[in-house]
Write an enzyme that holds these catalytic residues in place. Structure first.
Site, mmCIF file in Angstrom:
data_model
loop_
_atom_site.group_PDB
_atom_site.id
_atom_site.type_symbol
_atom_site.label_atom_id
_atom_site.label_comp_id
_atom_site.label_asym_id
_atom_site.label_seq_id
_atom_site.Cartn_x
_atom_site.Cartn_y
_atom_site.Cartn_z
ATOM 1 N N PRO A 2 -8.167 -1.058 7.337
ATOM 2 C CA PRO A 2 -8.599 0.344 7.375
ATOM 3 C C PRO A 2 -7.836 1.188 6.354
ATOM 4 O O PRO A 2 -6.640 1.014 6.150
ATOM 5 C CB PRO A 2 -8.276 0.776 8.805
ATOM 6 C CG PRO A 2 -8.220 -0.486 9.590
ATOM 7 C CD PRO A 2 -7.701 -1.529 8.652
ATOM 8 N N GLU A 3 -8.550 2.108 5.721
ATOM 9 C CA GLU A 3 -7.903 3.010 4.774
ATOM 10 C C GLU A 3 -7.432 4.272 5.504
ATOM 11 O O GLU A 3 -7.700 4.463 6.695
ATOM 12 C CB GLU A 3 -8.847 3.308 3.614
ATOM 13 C CG GLU A 3 -9.324 2.009 2.953
ATOM 14 C CD GLU A 3 -9.768 2.150 1.515
ATOM 15 O OE1 GLU A 3 -9.386 3.129 0.849
ATOM 16 O OE2 GLU A 3 -10.493 1.253 1.042
ATOM 17 N N LYS A 52 -1.579 4.546 6.023
ATOM 18 C CA LYS A 52 -2.200 3.583 6.928
ATOM 19 C C LYS A 52 -1.376 3.368 8.200
ATOM 20 O O LYS A 52 -1.552 2.370 8.897
ATOM 21 C CB LYS A 52 -2.402 2.260 6.195
ATOM 22 C CG LYS A 52 -3.292 2.391 4.953
ATOM 23 C CD LYS A 52 -3.471 1.063 4.241
ATOM 24 C CE LYS A 52 -4.328 1.236 2.995
ATOM 25 N NZ LYS A 52 -4.575 -0.057 2.300
ATOM 26 N N ASN A 162 -8.692 -0.400 -1.061
ATOM 27 C CA ASN A 162 -9.512 -0.996 -2.101
ATOM 28 C C ASN A 162 -10.760 -0.184 -2.416
ATOM 29 O O ASN A 162 -11.201 -0.117 -3.562
ATOM 30 C CB ASN A 162 -9.910 -2.413 -1.681
ATOM 31 C CG ASN A 162 -9.952 -3.360 -2.855
ATOM 32 O OD1 ASN A 162 -9.565 -3.000 -3.957
ATOM 33 N ND2 ASN A 162 -10.428 -4.564 -2.631
ATOM 34 N N ARG A 258 -6.154 -8.849 -4.480
ATOM 35 C CA ARG A 258 -7.201 -7.979 -3.949
ATOM 36 C C ARG A 258 -8.345 -7.906 -4.947
ATOM 37 O O ARG A 258 -8.129 -7.949 -6.161
ATOM 38 C CB ARG A 258 -6.666 -6.569 -3.668
ATOM 39 C CG ARG A 258 -5.555 -6.506 -2.640
ATOM 40 C CD ARG A 258 -5.982 -6.984 -1.265
ATOM 41 N NE ARG A 258 -7.076 -6.200 -0.717
ATOM 42 C CZ ARG A 258 -6.906 -5.057 -0.050
ATOM 43 N NH1 ARG A 258 -5.682 -4.562 0.122
ATOM 44 N NH2 ARG A 258 -7.949 -4.411 0.439
#
Length: 268
Positions: A2-3, A52, A162, A258
């Site tokens: 989760p961002e 986060k 991301n 990533r």
């Protein structure tokens, strides 16, 4: 993972459900039993997010620090509480609502001083009123590291993941390999301001939307995006598909383990 907007959304929900009330705290899974015993029946003062990370503050000068990681998540419910399902690390129950936490990377009981120490190690969060973007700029402007990597470094900038990384670079036509010190202050200020707006919208609607009005499906006639993450985006998870602006196939590579998405034409 989760961002930051997700954690801020959770903090708002938990503040609304539990703030300024005594809560029942348990650990059906058993991995947070000692901490739950210290908090059961205690006044829940406030919830806050930084990047986060989520912090629950209690009247006994105790703080629960949660980092969801890749697999963690909260599930809210109305009282009376249902039987716990799965590995529930932490269960909170207020007057009318409750929530279950499953699968976090971190859930521990700490002091307010430890909470501040952990927050101090994080970069500015675009969603916090006390954020100082100058701190991020001082790190970025001296770095030879790519801006794509710097935006994901939580000690430089907290909360960006991301999706927001890929989308904000696209929206400003910035090649992902641009070094921090080559970015320029004017561009940085535009990026920061855009993140503030985009992430605040994410908190409001509960998903990430980054496409400008002129590129929305109802304007261009294209089919709406179908993805479990939801939201209309330019490049994230669109590798090989035509760019919504120039039709160049969206590129994909790995950066620090990533996936990195960008348009080779719009971000040249």
């Amino acid at each position: 993972m989760p961002e930051g907007h997700t954690l801020h959304r959770l903090a708002r929900e938990h503040q609304a459900d539990f703030g300024d009330g005594a809560v029942r705290v348990s650990s059906p899974q058993g991995r947070f039993t000692a901490g739950a015993a210290q908090l059961d029946g205690v006044l829940f003062e406030r919830a806050e997010a930084h990047g986060k990370h989520l912090f629950h503050h209690y009247a006994t000068d105790a703080v629960v620090h949660v980092h969801l990681g890749l697999y963690g998540g909260f599930t809210g419910f109305a009282l009376p509480a249902p039987e716990p399902r799965g590995q529930v690390r932490l269960r909170l129950e207020g007057e009318e609502r409750g929530t279950d936490l499953r699968g976090p990377t971190r859930c521990d009981l700490i002091t307010p001083e430890e909470a501040e120490s952990r927050r101090a190690k994080l970069g500015p969060d675009p969603l916090r009123d006390d954020a100082d973007p100058e701190r991020s700029w001082q790190r970025i402007s001296r770095s030879r590291t790519s801006i794509a990597a710097l935006l994901m470094d939580q000690t430089v900038l907290a909360g960006v993941g991301n999706v927001y990384r890929a989308e904000v670079l696209f929206r400003h036509g910035i090649p992902p390999t641009t070094s921090g010190r080559s970015l320029g202050r004017e561009r940085w200020e535009l990026v920061w301001g855009d993140l503030v707006d985009l992430m605040a919208d994410g908190v409001k609607v509960g998903r990430i939307d980054t496409v400008r009005p002129e590129h929305e499906p109802q304007v261009t006639g294209r089919a709406p995006r179908e993805d479990r993450h939801g939201g209309e985006v330019y490049v994230y998870r669109r590798a090989g598909l035509p760019c919504l602006v120039c039709a160049t196939p969206v590129a994909l590579t790995d950066l620090h383990a990533r996936k990195l998405y960008w348009c080779p034409t719009c971000q040249s």
